[in-house]
Design a protein around this motif. Structure first.
Motif, PDB file in Angstrom:
ATOM      1  N   GLN A  91       7.805  -8.589  -8.566  1.00  0.00           N
ATOM      2  CA  GLN A  91       6.860  -8.727  -7.464  1.00  0.00           C
ATOM      3  C   GLN A  91       6.342  -7.339  -7.077  1.00  0.00           C
ATOM      4  OE1 GLN A  91       5.842 -11.662  -6.426  1.00  0.00           O
ATOM      5  NE2 GLN A  91       7.285 -12.699  -7.792  1.00  0.00           N
ATOM      6  N   PRO A  92       5.036  -7.080  -7.232  1.00  0.00           N
ATOM      7  CA  PRO A  92       4.491  -5.756  -6.936  1.00  0.00           C
ATOM      8  C   PRO A  92       4.720  -5.367  -5.471  1.00  0.00           C
ATOM      9  CG  PRO A  92       2.907  -7.098  -8.136  1.00  0.00           C
ATOM     10  CD  PRO A  92       4.013  -8.019  -7.718  1.00  0.00           C
ATOM     11  N   ASN A  93       5.162  -4.139  -5.256  1.00  0.00           N
ATOM     12  CA  ASN A  93       5.411  -3.652  -3.899  1.00  0.00           C
ATOM     13  C   ASN A  93       4.838  -2.247  -3.749  1.00  0.00           C
ATOM     14  OD1 ASN A  93       7.242  -2.542  -5.677  1.00  0.00           O
ATOM     15  ND2 ASN A  93       8.951  -2.525  -4.235  1.00  0.00           N
ATOM     16  N   VAL A  94       3.533  -2.153  -3.923  1.00  0.00           N
ATOM     17  CA  VAL A  94       2.857  -0.858  -3.843  1.00  0.00           C
ATOM     18  C   VAL A  94       2.129  -0.735  -2.504  1.00  0.00           C
ATOM     19  CG1 VAL A  94       2.550  -0.777  -6.341  1.00  0.00           C
ATOM     20  CG2 VAL A  94       0.730  -1.724  -4.918  1.00  0.00           C
ATOM     21  N   TYR A  95       1.643   0.471  -2.223  1.00  0.00           N
ATOM     22  CA  TYR A  95       0.854   0.703  -1.016  1.00  0.00           C
ATOM     23  C   TYR A  95      -0.588   0.295  -1.283  1.00  0.00           C
ATOM     24  CZ  TYR A  95       4.888   3.299   0.678  1.00  0.00           C
ATOM     25  OH  TYR A  95       6.156   3.651   1.084  1.00  0.00           O
ATOM     26  N   LYS A  96      -0.998  -0.804  -0.673  1.00  0.00           N
ATOM     27  CA  LYS A  96      -2.292  -1.401  -0.975  1.00  0.00           C
ATOM     28  C   LYS A  96      -3.474  -0.543  -0.511  1.00  0.00           C
ATOM     29  CE  LYS A  96      -0.605  -5.220  -2.769  1.00  0.00           C
ATOM     30  NZ  LYS A  96      -0.766  -6.535  -2.140  1.00  0.00           N
ATOM     31  N   LYS A  97      -3.265   0.298   0.515  1.00  0.00           N
ATOM     32  CA  LYS A  97      -4.363   1.126   1.032  1.00  0.00           C
ATOM     33  C   LYS A  97      -4.536   2.435   0.275  1.00  0.00           C
ATOM     34  CE  LYS A  97      -4.337  -0.748   5.736  1.00  0.00           C
ATOM     35  NZ  LYS A  97      -4.241  -0.449   7.187  1.00  0.00           N
ATOM     36  N   LEU A  98      -3.600   2.708  -0.632  1.00  0.00           N
ATOM     37  CA  LEU A  98      -3.705   3.897  -1.466  1.00  0.00           C
ATOM     38  C   LEU A  98      -4.291   3.533  -2.821  1.00  0.00           C
ATOM     39  CD1 LEU A  98      -0.269   5.688  -0.845  1.00  0.00           C
ATOM     40  CD2 LEU A  98      -2.445   6.030   0.355  1.00  0.00           C
ATOM     41  N   THR A  99      -4.918   4.487  -3.472  1.00  0.00           N
ATOM     42  CA  THR A  99      -5.412   4.259  -4.829  1.00  0.00           C
ATOM     43  C   THR A  99      -4.232   4.242  -5.796  1.00  0.00           C
ATOM     44  OG1 THR A  99      -5.666   6.613  -5.318  1.00  0.00           O
ATOM     45  CG2 THR A  99      -7.543   5.485  -4.270  1.00  0.00           C
ATOM     46  N   ALA A 100      -4.499   3.855  -7.026  1.00  0.00           N
ATOM     47  CA  ALA A 100      -3.447   3.811  -8.038  1.00  0.00           C
ATOM     48  C   ALA A 100      -2.816   5.184  -8.218  1.00  0.00           C
ATOM     49  CB  ALA A 100      -4.007   3.301  -9.357  1.00  0.00           C
ATOM     50  N   ILE A 101      -3.645   6.203  -8.339  1.00  0.00           N
ATOM     51  CA  ILE A 101      -3.100   7.543  -8.581  1.00  0.00           C
ATOM     52  C   ILE A 101      -2.399   8.081  -7.345  1.00  0.00           C
ATOM     53  CG2 ILE A 101      -5.160   8.905  -7.963  1.00  0.00           C
ATOM     54  CD1 ILE A 101      -4.514  10.514 -10.597  1.00  0.00           C
ATOM     55  N   GLU A 102      -2.872   7.720  -6.157  1.00  0.00           N
ATOM     56  CA  GLU A 102      -2.196   8.137  -4.926  1.00  0.00           C
ATOM     57  C   GLU A 102      -0.815   7.496  -4.812  1.00  0.00           C
ATOM     58  OE1 GLU A 102      -6.060   9.000  -2.008  1.00  0.00           O
ATOM     59  OE2 GLU A 102      -5.103   7.001  -2.052  1.00  0.00           O
ATOM     60  N   ASN A 103      -0.691   6.243  -5.236  1.00  0.00           N
ATOM     61  CA  ASN A 103       0.610   5.589  -5.236  1.00  0.00           C
ATOM     62  C   ASN A 103       1.608   6.361  -6.099  1.00  0.00           C
ATOM     63  OD1 ASN A 103       1.294   2.717  -4.024  1.00  0.00           O
ATOM     64  ND2 ASN A 103      -0.919   2.719  -4.420  1.00  0.00           N
ATOM     65  N   LEU A 104       1.176   6.764  -7.281  1.00  0.00           N
ATOM     66  CA  LEU A 104       2.071   7.474  -8.193  1.00  0.00           C
ATOM     67  C   LEU A 104       2.374   8.886  -7.695  1.00  0.00           C
ATOM     68  CD1 LEU A 104       0.811   6.411 -11.742  1.00  0.00           C
ATOM     69  CD2 LEU A 104       2.389   5.253 -10.198  1.00  0.00           C
ATOM     70  N   GLU A 105       1.362   9.555  -7.169  1.00  0.00           N
ATOM     71  CA  GLU A 105       1.564  10.921  -6.672  1.00  0.00           C
ATOM     72  C   GLU A 105       2.517  10.942  -5.476  1.00  0.00           C
ATOM     73  OE1 GLU A 105      -2.724  12.948  -7.950  1.00  0.00           O
ATOM     74  OE2 GLU A 105      -2.478  12.048  -5.957  1.00  0.00           O
ATOM     75  N   PHE A 106       2.379   9.961  -4.588  1.00  0.00           N
ATOM     76  CA  PHE A 106       3.279   9.878  -3.436  1.00  0.00           C
ATOM     77  C   PHE A 106       4.714   9.633  -3.894  1.00  0.00           C
ATOM     78  CE2 PHE A 106       5.589   7.166  -0.431  1.00  0.00           C
ATOM     79  CZ  PHE A 106       5.640   8.014   0.673  1.00  0.00           C
ATOM     80  N   TYR A 107       4.879   8.688  -4.816  1.00  0.00           N
ATOM     81  CA  TYR A 107       6.214   8.335  -5.298  1.00  0.00           C
ATOM     82  C   TYR A 107       6.870   9.516  -6.009  1.00  0.00           C
ATOM     83  CZ  TYR A 107       9.864   5.274  -7.190  1.00  0.00           C
ATOM     84  OH  TYR A 107      11.064   4.689  -7.500  1.00  0.00           O
ATOM     85  N   ALA A 108       6.081  10.287  -6.743  1.00  0.00           N
ATOM     86  CA  ALA A 108       6.615  11.427  -7.488  1.00  0.00           C
ATOM     87  C   ALA A 108       7.245  12.460  -6.560  1.00  0.00           C
ATOM     88  CB  ALA A 108       5.509  12.070  -8.318  1.00  0.00           C
ATOM     89  N   GLN A 109       6.741  12.558  -5.328  1.00  0.00           N
ATOM     90  CA  GLN A 109       7.266  13.548  -4.383  1.00  0.00           C
ATOM     91  C   GLN A 109       8.683  13.216  -3.908  1.00  0.00           C
ATOM     92  OE1 GLN A 109       4.415  14.752  -1.252  1.00  0.00           O
ATOM     93  NE2 GLN A 109       2.861  13.673  -2.434  1.00  0.00           N
ATOM     94  N   LEU A 110       9.154  12.016  -4.162  1.00  0.00           N
ATOM     95  CA  LEU A 110      10.481  11.604  -3.711  1.00  0.00           C
ATOM     96  C   LEU A 110      11.589  12.106  -4.625  1.00  0.00           C
ATOM     97  CD1 LEU A 110       9.709   7.862  -2.786  1.00  0.00           C
ATOM     98  CD2 LEU A 110       9.674   9.862  -1.277  1.00  0.00           C
ATOM     99  N   PHE A 111      11.232  12.603  -5.815  1.00  0.00           N
ATOM    100  CA  PHE A 111      12.229  12.987  -6.811  1.00  0.00           C
ATOM    101  C   PHE A 111      12.475  14.485  -6.843  1.00  0.00           C
ATOM    102  CE2 PHE A 111      10.567   8.930  -8.289  1.00  0.00           C
ATOM    103  CZ  PHE A 111      11.747   8.238  -8.532  1.00  0.00           C
ATOM    104  N   ALA A 112      13.700  14.833  -7.245  1.00  0.00           N
ATOM    105  CA  ALA A 112      14.080  16.236  -7.378  1.00  0.00           C
ATOM    106  C   ALA A 112      14.191  16.617  -8.846  1.00  0.00           C
ATOM    107  CB  ALA A 112      15.406  16.490  -6.668  1.00  0.00           C
ATOM    108  N   VAL A 113      13.415  15.940  -9.685  1.00  0.00           N
ATOM    109  CA  VAL A 113      13.368  16.231 -11.119  1.00  0.00           C
ATOM    110  C   VAL A 113      11.904  16.290 -11.537  1.00  0.00           C
ATOM    111  CG1 VAL A 113      15.604  15.200 -11.688  1.00  0.00           C
ATOM    112  CG2 VAL A 113      13.541  13.760 -11.645  1.00  0.00           C
TER     113      VAL A 113
END
Length: 291
Positions: A91-113
């Protein structure tokens, strides 16, 4: 299944009850998964697949039993475990108000790798023309591909996939399967939950049949088919009224005699062996289908 790598996931005597009683959604299951292995967790809706996955990924509290990933208990839920894992939800659980690339860029900031290039990930699944569109305008299939991309942002060593090809067109589904195979070759450990036995047969090194919260069988697809399936031969031959067909068992003595007779007469046009499918074996072992 020892392939020379480390054991990445170990589950021992795992139980889970949503009602905190003796009605168990997961009832005393144990298994282990090696590094670089695709492990299929197969069963119908309500069998306990998602419950097990949610415990391993930290979405559900471990109630009873043991579960470790890369030697670390899932009870710790450390940053190290978070960095190791990728999860693609059905079941998709993405941020609907963000663009596709914004979703990925935001998520990437959560990692320490180090993280993957979001543009390359989107191109990989055919979303390059939609990377600047808001996810709220995406179709179900596009959302599923976006979630799949997001699960790869941190280049996970342990990758959880829940029905990764469900609802996708054949071309896209084929590409998703190729990506899964590529990640396996790169050493990722993949935990695949599905009710699609054809996908499991194609991708998985080993599979576990789950029914009513319990593991009914666990082995390679080939071993399960050899142990529990029956072999047949489909034959087309020239009969008295034209081309006739027959499905003959390779273990039934009467069918064997008939097949030998057909071969000796030389009237066979085509002959193909047919083994049991994983779905047929699942039904045989559990007494129920996969709906």
């Amino acid at each position: 299944m020892n392939k020379g790598g480390d054991t990445m996931i170990v589950v021992k005597n795992l139980f889970h009850s949503y009602g905190q009683n003796n009605d168990f959604a997961v009832n005393d299951i144990s298994f282990s998964i090696d590094e670089g292995e695709i492990f299929g967790f197969l069963g119908p809706s309500g069998a306990g697949k998602s419950t097990t996955q949610n415990i391993l990924t930290g979405l559900l509290e471990l109630q009873k039993g043991e579960a470790t990933i890369a030697g670390e208990s899932v009870l710790k839920r450390s940053q190290n475990l978070f960095n190791l894992m990728g999860v693609s939800f059905e079941q998709p659980n993405v941020y609907k108000k963000l663009t596709a690339i914004e979703n990925l860029e935001f998520y990437a900031q959560l990692f320490a790798v180090p993280t993957a290039d979001p543009k390359k990930l989107l191109k990989m699944v055919g979303l390059e023309d939609a990377m600047y569109k808001k996810a709220g305008a995406f179709s179900k299939g596009m959302l599923q591909r976006l979630v799949f991309c997001r699960s790869l942002v941190n280049n996970p060593k342990v990758w959880f996939l829940d029905e990764p090809t469900s609802g996708l067109d054949p071309t896209t589904a084929s590409r998703i399967k190729e990506i899964i195979k590529e990640r396996k070759q790169a050493g990722a450990t993949i935990f695949l939950t599905t009710h699609n036995m054809f996908i499991a047969d194609e991708l998985c090194d080993r599979v576990a049949f789950l029914n009513d919260g319990q593991i009914m069988a666990l082995d390679t697809p080939r071993a399960l088919k050899l142990q529990h399936g029956e072999k047949f031969v489909n034959v087309e031959f020239k009969g008295a009224s034209g081309i006739e067909t027959a499905k003959l068992s390779m273990t039934n003595h009467e069918d064997q005699r008939r097949l030998n007779a057909l071969i000796e007469t030389g009237i066979i046009d085509t002959m193909h062996s047919q083994e049991a499918t994983l779905e047929q074996i699942f039904i045989k072992l559990t007494g129920r289908g996969l709906d």
